[in-house]
Design an enzyme around this catalytic site. Structure first.
Site, PDB file in Angstrom:
ATOM      1  N   PRO A   1     -49.275  12.274 -24.809  1.00 60.44           N
ATOM      2  CA  PRO A   1     -47.980  12.062 -25.471  1.00 60.44           C
ATOM      3  C   PRO A   1     -46.867  12.804 -24.750  1.00 60.44           C
ATOM      4  O   PRO A   1     -47.054  13.920 -24.268  1.00 60.44           O
ATOM      5  CB  PRO A   1     -48.215  12.643 -26.872  1.00 60.44           C
ATOM      6  CG  PRO A   1     -49.686  12.645 -27.065  1.00 60.44           C
ATOM      7  CD  PRO A   1     -50.278  12.848 -25.718  1.00 60.44           C
ATOM      8  N   GLY A   2     -45.699  12.165 -24.670  1.00 59.86           N
ATOM      9  CA  GLY A   2     -44.527  12.822 -24.100  1.00 59.86           C
ATOM     10  C   GLY A   2     -44.373  12.718 -22.608  1.00 59.86           C
ATOM     11  O   GLY A   2     -43.470  13.323 -22.037  1.00 59.86           O
ATOM     12  N   THR A   3     -45.241  11.942 -21.930  1.00 57.73           N
ATOM     13  CA  THR A   3     -45.142  11.857 -20.469  1.00 57.73           C
ATOM     14  C   THR A   3     -44.161  10.788 -20.009  1.00 57.73           C
ATOM     15  O   THR A   3     -43.879  10.699 -18.815  1.00 57.73           O
ATOM     16  CB  THR A   3     -46.522  11.572 -19.855  1.00 57.73           C
ATOM     17  OG1 THR A   3     -47.122  10.466 -20.535  1.00 57.73           O
ATOM     18  CG2 THR A   3     -47.436  12.778 -19.985  1.00 57.73           C
TER      19      THR A   3
ATOM     20  N   HIS B   1     -52.985  47.111 -26.121  1.00 58.50           N
ATOM     21  CA  HIS B   1     -53.734  45.865 -25.882  1.00 58.50           C
ATOM     22  C   HIS B   1     -53.021  44.999 -24.854  1.00 58.50           C
ATOM     23  O   HIS B   1     -53.622  44.572 -23.860  1.00 58.50           O
ATOM     24  CB  HIS B   1     -53.902  45.111 -27.209  1.00 58.50           C
ATOM     25  CG  HIS B   1     -54.653  43.826 -27.078  1.00 58.50           C
ATOM     26  ND1 HIS B   1     -55.959  43.678 -27.480  1.00 58.50           N
ATOM     27  CD2 HIS B   1     -54.289  42.608 -26.590  1.00 58.50           C
ATOM     28  CE1 HIS B   1     -56.368  42.439 -27.232  1.00 58.50           C
ATOM     29  NE2 HIS B   1     -55.360  41.772 -26.704  1.00 58.50           N
ATOM     30  N   GLU B   2     -51.746  44.735 -25.078  1.00 58.00           N
ATOM     31  CA  GLU B   2     -51.002  43.892 -24.147  1.00 58.00           C
ATOM     32  C   GLU B   2     -50.798  44.603 -22.813  1.00 58.00           C
ATOM     33  O   GLU B   2     -50.781  43.967 -21.745  1.00 58.00           O
ATOM     34  CB  GLU B   2     -49.649  43.494 -24.754  1.00 58.00           C
ATOM     35  CG  GLU B   2     -49.736  42.683 -26.039  1.00 58.00           C
ATOM     36  CD  GLU B   2     -50.524  41.404 -25.868  1.00 58.00           C
ATOM     37  OE1 GLU B   2     -50.580  40.866 -24.735  1.00 58.00           O
ATOM     38  OE2 GLU B   2     -51.101  40.932 -26.869  1.00 58.00           O
TER      39      GLU B   2
ATOM     40  N   HIS C   1     -53.786  43.936 -20.590  1.00 65.98           N
ATOM     41  CA  HIS C   1     -53.679  42.646 -19.881  1.00 65.98           C
ATOM     42  C   HIS C   1     -52.780  42.767 -18.660  1.00 65.98           C
ATOM     43  O   HIS C   1     -53.133  42.331 -17.555  1.00 65.98           O
ATOM     44  CB  HIS C   1     -53.107  41.580 -20.818  1.00 65.98           C
ATOM     45  CG  HIS C   1     -54.032  41.158 -21.907  1.00 65.98           C
ATOM     46  ND1 HIS C   1     -55.328  40.749 -21.684  1.00 65.98           N
ATOM     47  CD2 HIS C   1     -53.832  41.053 -23.256  1.00 65.98           C
ATOM     48  CE1 HIS C   1     -55.893  40.417 -22.829  1.00 65.98           C
ATOM     49  NE2 HIS C   1     -55.008  40.596 -23.798  1.00 65.98           N
TER      50      HIS C   1
END
Length: 324
Positions: free
Chosen positions: A2-4, A220-221, A224
């Site tokens: 969808p949306g292409t 936590h972030e 990453h």
């Protein structure tokens, strides 16, 4: 997907061909009254033949072209589909009528529709590549005031890997809205960054968190971000935040260097390490883990499962695919 831009392609064909164009949604043919849908199809094709050369475009073809029930022709949808098949077969070379259809569920279509002589020419419309995304962004920013000192549509195109044309248009509109809200006379790069986060990560959430929770989330972030930098990952870290968006309490946003279709085993392992680094940081700093790594664990598990079962990258059982 969808949306292409499947419907936009049909409009482009109609404009460039100069033929009479008839557009219809397949759902408009399916009615609860027997025979009404078939009657509408007959009228549509009769009108097109009368004004040939003509193009008939049927959007969301699966609404009327789904596989038949196999219980006779009692269902209205079966009767409508049969009429469509008859109309497609009734064409002659001199009629100058072309039928186009669009569907994002081609696997559900009745095989009679896809046989030679009917919808036998198929074209997959996939999400745009890097050059395509930049061209689409230029189309949707046409007429919008841009701060050319800060806005780089090439960077925005890199940030939006995998997004469709409809999503790119949404990002441009959201960026314009953001600029208007802050009273600016032109759209800045920061507005595009905000719009991208809104489209990709979801709406910003106002969640009341304790100081301890914010501290855990920050580590936590940060885990990453630190591991992505140390691993020299193929994904360049662009932003890390503990501002909640959608279902995520925080997230790290990466900027791919380029569109990639092939990844080495080492790169996939790096991705799993970066995904698990948030939970590892919690354990190192606080000596315990929380439930905040649910999406990270899901991502790492999906990569590991694909490496073993699909891509033959397991150390013990390699060079073969496995069935779960």
């Amino acid at each position: 997907p969808p949306g292409t831009g499947k419907t936009l392609l049909a409009k482009a064909v109609a404009f460039e061909s100069g033929a009479n164009f008839y557009s219809a949604s397949a759902s408009s043919f399916v009615e609860m009254f027997a025979g009404l849908g078939a009657s509408r199809i007959r009228k549509l094709f009769a009108e097109a033949r009368k004004n040939a050369p003509a193009i008939i475009f049927i959007d969301e073809l699966d609404a009327v072209g789904a596989q038949r029930s196999g219980h006779g022709f009692n269902r209205e949808q079966d009767q409508t589909l049969n009429q469509l098949l008859v109309e497609l077969d009734g064409f002659e070379g001199s009629e100058q009528v072309v039928v186009m259809g669009a569907s994002n569920r081609i696997q559900d279509l009745d095989q009679a529709l896809l046989r030679p002589g009917r919808f036998d020419r198929q074209m997959l419309v996939s999400p745009p590549d890097l050059a395509g995304r930049e061209a689409i962004l230029r189309v949707h920013t046409r007429g919008k005031p841009l701060n050319l000192d800060t806005v780089d549509l090439g960077v925005v195109a890199r940030q939006t890997s995998g997004l469709t044309g409809a999503e790119l248009a949404n990002i441009c509109n959201e960026a314009a809205i953001k600029a208007g809200r802050r009273g600016a006379s032109a759209i800045a790069q920061a507005d595009f960054d905000w719009a991208l986060e809104r489209v990709v990560a979801g709406l910003q959430q106002r969640k009341v968190m304790t100081e301890k929770e914010r501290r855990i989330l920050a580590y936590h972030e940060g885990g990453h971000a630190l591991m992505a930098h140390l691993m020299g990952s193929v994904m360049e870290l662009q932003k890390v935040t503990i501002v909640s968006r959608g279902n995520a309490l925080g997230y790290a946003f990466y900027l791919p260097e380029e569109d990639r279709y092939l990844h080495t085993k080492e790169e996939l392992v790096d991705r799993m390490i970066v995904a698990l680094a948030g939970r590892a940081a919690e354990e190192v700093v606080f000596g315990r883990v929380t439930n905040g790594a649910a999406s990270d664990l899901e991502k790492a598990t999906d990569i590991a499962r694909s490496m073993v079962f699909e891509w033959g990258m397991a150390d013990v059982v390699s060079s073969r695919t496995l069935r779960a």
